[in-house]
Structure formats: structure tokens, C-alpha cells
Design a protein around this motif. Structure first.
Motif: not given
Length: 121
Positions: A7-11, A62-66, A103-108
Motif C-alpha cells: 500500500r505504501v509503495l503504490v501510494g 525487494l520490499a526493503i529496496a522499494g 542509489i541504495l534503493g536501486w542497488l537493493g
């Protein structure tokens, strides 16, 4: 992936998409548009990725990276918006923190994609 993360990611994806389109429109009609163009580019580049991760992502990595990607982009975009409309930064170091988060998110995302088990946990 937990339902609240989805929900957070889609929001956040929806909000970034709206901000991206709005700032693109503002940039096409203004004079000092450097920050508006950057806001639009960052928001519209990251919104689809967050939407996809939120809708079809399954793993914890993937959730953490997102979430890191969403937080980084939100901080970066908010800092540029504050600089444009208020004339001051969101907080000291907000832009590099937000950029570092992206950058960290994309590396994740990359790490989660390289290891099959990290995509399907």
C-alpha cells in the motif's frame, strides 16, 4: 511482502506520478524551471518502479529496496520543492541523503534481482 508495504509503495508511486506531471506542466510555463524539471524527472522516473514493486514484488529484500527508494525519492523531491517555493532546504543535507537513498534503493533492487531466492522469499 507485507500488505502495508504494498500500500505504501503504490501510494507513493501515485503521489510521485501526480507531482511529476504537475511539475512538468509548471516547468513548461515558467521562467526559473531548473528545480521543477528535476522534480518532474525524478518523480516520473521512480513512480513506475515503485508501482511495479508494490503490485508484483514478493520478497522482503525487494520490499526493503522499494521502501528505501521511495523514501530517498520523496526526500529528494521535497527538498527541491522547498528550495523552489520556499527558498530553503527541507533540512540540512536533505538532497544528498535523498540521492543516497535512491542509489541504495536501486542497488537493493539489483541485488534482489541477481539472486533468485531474494525475489521469491
Amino acid at each position: 511482502m507485507a500488505d502495508w508495504v504494498r500500500r505504501v509503495l503504490v501510494g507513493v508511486a501515485g503521489l510521485l506520478g501526480a507531482v511529476g506531471v504537475a511539475t512538468a506542466a509548471m516547468a513548461s510555463h515558467g521562467e526559473d524551471v531548473r528545480n521543477l524539471a528535476a522534480i518532474s524527472a525524478m518523480a516520473l522516473a521512480h513512480a513506475p518502479v515503485l508501482l511495479i514493486v508494490g503490485l508484483i514484488g514478493r520478497s522482503r529484500p525487494l520490499a526493503i529496496a522499494g521502501l528505501v527508494l521511495a523514501a530517498g525519492c520523496t526526500i529528494f523531491v521535497a527538498d527541491l520543492a522547498m528550495r523552489h517555493w520556499v527558498g530553503t532546504s527541507l533540512f540540512p543535507g536533505a538532497a544528498p541523503i535523498g540521492g543516497g537513498g535512491m542509489i541504495l534503493g536501486w542497488l537493493g533492487v539489483a541485488v534482489a534481482g541477481m539472486f533468485r531466492g531474494l525475489l521469491n522469499e
